[in-house]
Design an enzyme around this catalytic site. Sequence first.
Site, short mmCIF file in Angstrom:
data_model
loop_
_atom_site.label_atom_id
_atom_site.label_comp_id
_atom_site.label_asym_id
_atom_site.label_seq_id
_atom_site.Cartn_x
_atom_site.Cartn_y
_atom_site.Cartn_z
N TYR A 109 -2.39 0.06 10.41
CA TYR A 109 -2.50 -0.63 8.98
C TYR A 109 -1.21 0.26 8.85
O TYR A 109 -0.17 -0.62 7.70
CB TYR A 109 -3.07 0.50 8.53
CG TYR A 109 -3.80 -0.20 6.93
CD1 TYR A 109 -4.22 -1.20 6.77
CD2 TYR A 109 -3.53 0.65 5.57
CE1 TYR A 109 -4.11 -1.73 5.40
CE2 TYR A 109 -3.07 0.55 4.74
CZ TYR A 109 -3.48 -1.32 3.99
OH TYR A 109 -4.07 -1.09 2.76
N SER B 242 0.63 -1.27 0.56
CA SER B 242 0.21 -0.13 0.24
C SER B 242 0.92 1.09 -0.04
O SER B 242 1.94 0.82 0.27
CB SER B 242 -1.03 -0.07 1.32
OG SER B 242 -1.52 0.91 1.18
N1 LIG Z 1 -9.04 -1.25 -1.48
C1 LIG Z 1 -8.09 -0.26 -1.94
O1 LIG Z 1 -8.44 0.56 -2.45
C2 LIG Z 1 -5.98 -1.09 -1.53
C3 LIG Z 1 -5.10 -0.29 -1.39
C4 LIG Z 1 -3.78 -0.45 -1.28
C5 LIG Z 1 -3.73 -1.57 -0.76
N2 LIG Z 1 -4.64 -2.27 -0.77
C6 LIG Z 1 -4.43 -3.88 -0.12
O2 LIG Z 1 -5.10 -4.80 -1.52
C7 LIG Z 1 -5.10 -6.22 -0.69
C8 LIG Z 1 -6.19 -6.42 -0.97
O3 LIG Z 1 -7.35 -4.94 -0.61
P1 LIG Z 1 -8.93 -4.80 -1.22
O4 LIG Z 1 -9.26 -3.42 -0.77
O5 LIG Z 1 -9.02 -6.38 -2.01
O6 LIG Z 1 -9.64 -6.02 0.08
P2 LIG Z 1 -10.97 -6.97 0.77
O7 LIG Z 1 -11.59 -6.90 1.50
O8 LIG Z 1 -11.88 -6.70 -1.14
O9 LIG Z 1 -10.61 -8.46 0.09
C9 LIG Z 1 -9.83 -9.45 0.87
C10 LIG Z 1 -9.88 -10.43 0.27
O10 LIG Z 1 -9.11 -11.65 2.32
C11 LIG Z 1 -10.20 -12.48 1.99
N3 LIG Z 1 -9.19 -11.78 3.91
C12 LIG Z 1 -9.10 -10.91 4.80
N4 LIG Z 1 -8.58 -11.94 5.83
C13 LIG Z 1 -8.33 -13.28 5.25
C14 LIG Z 1 -7.55 -14.03 6.09
N5 LIG Z 1 -6.81 -13.28 7.56
N6 LIG Z 1 -6.65 -15.12 5.22
C15 LIG Z 1 -7.83 -15.51 3.86
N7 LIG Z 1 -8.00 -14.52 2.88
C16 LIG Z 1 -8.29 -12.64 4.05
C17 LIG Z 1 -11.10 -11.52 2.45
O11 LIG Z 1 -12.01 -13.15 2.49
C18 LIG Z 1 -11.36 -11.11 1.13
O12 LIG Z 1 -11.70 -12.02 0.34
C19 LIG Z 1 -4.71 -5.63 0.84
O13 LIG Z 1 -3.74 -6.29 1.54
C20 LIG Z 1 -5.05 -3.74 1.29
O14 LIG Z 1 -4.04 -4.25 2.08
C21 LIG Z 1 -5.31 -1.95 -1.12
#
Ligand SMILES: NC(=O)c1ccc[n+]([C@@H]2O[C@H](COP(=O)([O-])OP(=O)(O)OC[C@H]3O[C@@H](n4cnc5c(N)ncnc54)[C@H](O)[C@@H]3O)[C@@H](O)[C@H]2O)c1
Length: 279
Positions: free
Chosen positions: A156, A142
Amino acid sequence: MELKGKTAIVTGSARGIGFGIARAFAKAEANVVISDMNLDSAADAARTIESEGGVALPFKANVTARAELDAMVAATVARFGALDILVNNAGIESTPSLLKDITEEQWDRVISVNLKGVFLCCQAVIPQMAKQGGGRIININSLAGRRMTFFGSADYTASKHGGIGLTQHLAWELADSRITVNAICPGAVLTPLAEMHTTPEYREMVTKRLIPLGRWCMPEDIAGAAIFLASDAAALVTGQAIDVDGGVMTGFGEDLRPIIRQRMEEEKAKAAQKAARGA
Ligand SMILES: NC(=O)c1ccc[n+]([C@@H]2O[C@H](COP(=O)([O-])OP(=O)(O)OC[C@H]3O[C@@H](n4cnc5c(N)ncnc54)[C@H](O)[C@@H]3O)[C@@H](O)[C@H]2O)c1
């Protein structure tokens, strides 16, 4: 760029960014393991990918549970005969709070999924990749791993900074095994969840103030960088953190504290309303 004949595990790929990456890998002809703690959603995601002509195996694994990760690697090798790519994508957000309001339980949960989960997944896949003579590890990090970008998210931010440290360390440690380790740092990504938790006005404000290229990232934008890092084109790229953010990181002069304080108040009011309804 193609990944024909490669096998990839993408953690947390039942939805959001992880699903976008798994889907793009499958379109590039990789076999993908849709690993997620939610098996029903993983199975739905795998069905979608298969309906598009891809090859996908849903698997239930919590990234904080070592035994489940060992089983995930064993199932991958049993089904596809190899494991070439790991994408550490599973991650959770924290509830926006000042440090004094972060409970020990919240701190442990965020660090456990976002940082310890990456450590455990790496430990689970490295023996197989080393046996095969190499592999690719891609950590979805991130902008919060690069700078203090999200006021009110110390937990975070700490988890994601740790992820960059781990990426750089492992790049050196695994070089002899020909395993590359890189991170992708997404900016604001418009996943269904982000859409649910933010208003169009908030998203427009973020776009105007912070994103020179003028739009939020889509999961496909993150997938593009992941395909590059997984492909032969990135054979000599290791220990890097690539920002995919529409240019946010080049600026970030804006002080978002008043806006985020307002969000904290809104979250508190929502929680209080919910508690009152439950009472
Ligand atoms: N969405 C954003 O704007 C954004 C920005 C920067 C970084 N990120 C990073 O990208 C990654 C994905 O984010 P997203 O927005 O797609 O999230 P999301 O919440 O839409 O999806 C996350 C998925 O991970 C699964 N999950 C959660 N905890 C888990 C665990 N302990 N074991 C196995 N599976 C698990 C959930 O069931 C879900 O399917 C994360 O690492 C997040 O920090 C997201």
